[in-house]
Design an enzyme around this catalytic site. Structure first.
Site, PDB file in Angstrom:
ATOM      1  N   ASN A 255       0.875  -1.183   0.000  1.00 29.07           N
ATOM      2  CA  ASN A 255       0.000   0.000   0.000  1.00 29.07           C
ATOM      3  C   ASN A 255       0.907   1.226   0.000  1.00 29.07           C
ATOM      4  OD1 ASN A 255      -1.872   2.009   0.394  1.00 29.07           O
ATOM      5  ND2 ASN A 255      -2.211   1.546   2.568  1.00 29.07           N
ATOM      6  N   TRP A 256       0.996   1.867  -1.168  1.00 26.20           N
ATOM      7  CA  TRP A 256       1.910   3.017  -1.278  1.00 26.20           C
ATOM      8  C   TRP A 256       1.335   4.294  -0.677  1.00 26.20           C
ATOM      9  CZ3 TRP A 256       3.993   2.684  -7.020  1.00 26.20           C
ATOM     10  CH2 TRP A 256       4.966   1.670  -7.081  1.00 26.20           C
ATOM     11  N   LYS A 257       0.042   4.286  -0.382  1.00 28.02           N
ATOM     12  CA  LYS A 257      -0.601   5.518   0.126  1.00 28.02           C
ATOM     13  C   LYS A 257      -0.329   6.652  -0.871  1.00 28.02           C
ATOM     14  CE  LYS A 257       0.324   3.632   4.638  1.00 28.02           C
ATOM     15  NZ  LYS A 257       0.236   3.811   6.065  1.00 28.02           N
TER      16      LYS A 257
ATOM     17  N   HIS B 216      -9.501   1.401   5.251  1.00 29.54           N
ATOM     18  CA  HIS B 216      -8.175   1.623   5.857  1.00 29.54           C
ATOM     19  C   HIS B 216      -8.314   2.632   6.997  1.00 29.54           C
ATOM     20  CE1 HIS B 216      -4.014   2.825   6.365  1.00 29.54           C
ATOM     21  NE2 HIS B 216      -3.682   1.690   5.776  1.00 29.54           N
TER      22      HIS B 216
ATOM     23  N   GLU C 275      -6.603   5.056   7.869  1.00 25.10           N
ATOM     24  CA  GLU C 275      -6.388   6.470   7.492  1.00 25.10           C
ATOM     25  C   GLU C 275      -7.648   7.049   6.846  1.00 25.10           C
ATOM     26  OE1 GLU C 275      -2.738   5.831   5.328  1.00 25.10           O
ATOM     27  OE2 GLU C 275      -1.749   5.320   7.222  1.00 25.10           O
TER      28      GLU C 275
ATOM     29  N   GLU D   2      -5.210  -4.551  11.045  1.00 27.11           N
ATOM     30  CA  GLU D   2      -4.205  -3.505  11.137  1.00 27.11           C
ATOM     31  C   GLU D   2      -4.430  -2.695  12.420  1.00 27.11           C
ATOM     32  OE1 GLU D   2      -2.380  -2.596   7.085  1.00 27.11           O
ATOM     33  OE2 GLU D   2      -4.053  -1.230   7.350  1.00 27.11           O
TER      34      GLU D   2
ATOM     35  N   GLY E 177       2.606   2.621  10.659  1.00 22.44           N
ATOM     36  CA  GLY E 177       3.543   3.715  10.423  1.00 22.44           C
ATOM     37  C   GLY E 177       4.257   4.202  11.675  1.00 22.44           C
TER      38      GLY E 177
ATOM     39  N   SER F  97       3.551  -1.739  10.414  1.00 18.69           N
ATOM     40  CA  SER F  97       5.015  -1.715  10.531  1.00 18.69           C
ATOM     41  C   SER F  97       5.673  -3.064  10.231  1.00 18.69           C
ATOM     42  CB  SER F  97       5.443  -1.197  11.909  1.00 18.69           C
ATOM     43  OG  SER F  97       5.012   0.149  12.078  1.00 18.69           O
TER      44      SER F  97
ATOM     45  N   GLY G 288       2.898  -1.020   4.291  1.00 20.02           N
ATOM     46  CA  GLY G 288       2.931   0.383   3.892  1.00 20.02           C
ATOM     47  C   GLY G 288       4.367   0.826   3.653  1.00 20.02           C
ATOM     48  N   GLY G 289       4.970   1.445   4.658  1.00 17.44           N
ATOM     49  CA  GLY G 289       6.300   2.043   4.534  1.00 17.44           C
ATOM     50  C   GLY G 289       7.346   1.131   3.894  1.00 17.44           C
TER      51      GLY G 289
END
Ligand code: PEP
Length: 249
Positions: free
Chosen positions: A9-11, A95, A97, A165, A171, A211, A232-233
């Protein structure tokens, strides 16, 4: 029985040229990696440009969100059919966010899942508790109510994936321990058994997200109810993402 699934997930990160380079990189590396379904959720603007670079179905595309209406005067929104026509097989819904910054709730997520199904998209439904909720002993209650709300009236057609999640792990560099994650995943599977059916819940893949990196992925992915990861990251650098896939071995 459940094929592992690792999703990036590149956001809101990367421009199209870097994205194309990443896709070329992963296509080179995938043949040497363990079998898994690999999904990339880039920003919407990159989908059509990336699709021709996703060869042999080894890398599948996902939208990071969609709206539930099929078309119309909804400035800034995109539909499931649009994602499909841009080459997506999956869409990430709910998600944390989206819930936090865009005030999405379970009822809206439920409408989005129905709409995704109508458009032939598979859903990765995200659920998870905040730190306050975990510390207050509410993890199961929160996750159960998110699942019930999002899946009300939804039938599994083999097109549902759930991502656990914990919000406090996204993150932040904090990760659920493998035991904490397994406990939550087993609870999610049991809950899916009562919402869908016991047979369906055995087939639903439950991803862990929060993470995940190459140092913690092996132990997490070894747990019996963890069927993959939503990353993600650590998905932004192709080598780091591939190291997570390699840890499935
Ligand atoms: C995510 O956004 O779904 C996620 C898990 O992010 P990170 O891996 O950066 O915690």
């Amino acid at each position: 029985m459940r094929r592992p699934l690792i999703a990036a997930n590149w956001k809101m990160n990367k421009l199209i040229p870097e994205a194309v380079e990443w896709v070329a990189g992963i296509q080179r590396l995938l043949p040497g990696l363990p079998d898994a379904e690999i999904i990339l959720a880039p920003p919407f603007t990159h989908l059509a440009a990336l699709k021709p670079h996703c060869k042999n179905d080894s890398l599948k595309l996902a939208g990071q969100n969609m709206f539930w209406e099929p078309q119309g005067a909804f400035t800034g929104e995109i539909s499931g059919a649009m994602l499909k026509s841009a080459g997506c097989e999956y869409v990430i819904l709910g998600h944390s966010e989206r819930r936090l910054f865009f005030h999405e709730d379970d009822a809206g997520i439920n409408k989005k899942i129905s709409s995704a199904q109508a458009d032939g998209l598979k859903t990765i439904l995200c659920v998870g508790e905040t730190l306050e909720q975990r510390n207050g002993g509410q993890t199961e209650e929160v996750v159960k109510s998110q699942l019930q709300g999002a899946l009300e009236g939804i039938e599994d057609k083999g097109d549902l994936v759930v991502a656990y999640e914990p919000v406090w792990a996204i993150g932040t560099g904090l990760t659920a321990t493998p035991d904490q994650a397994q406990e939550a995943h087993a609870f999610i599977r049991a809950t899916l058994g009562s919402i869908l059916s016991p047979e369906a819940s055995e087939g639903v893949r439950i991803l862990y997200g929060g993470s995940v990196n190459q140092d913690n992925s092996r132990e997490l992915l070894n747990q019996s109810d963890i069927d993959g990861a939503l990353v993600g990251g650590a998905s932004l650098a192709v080598e780091k993402f591939c190291a997570i896939i390699a840890s499935l071995n």
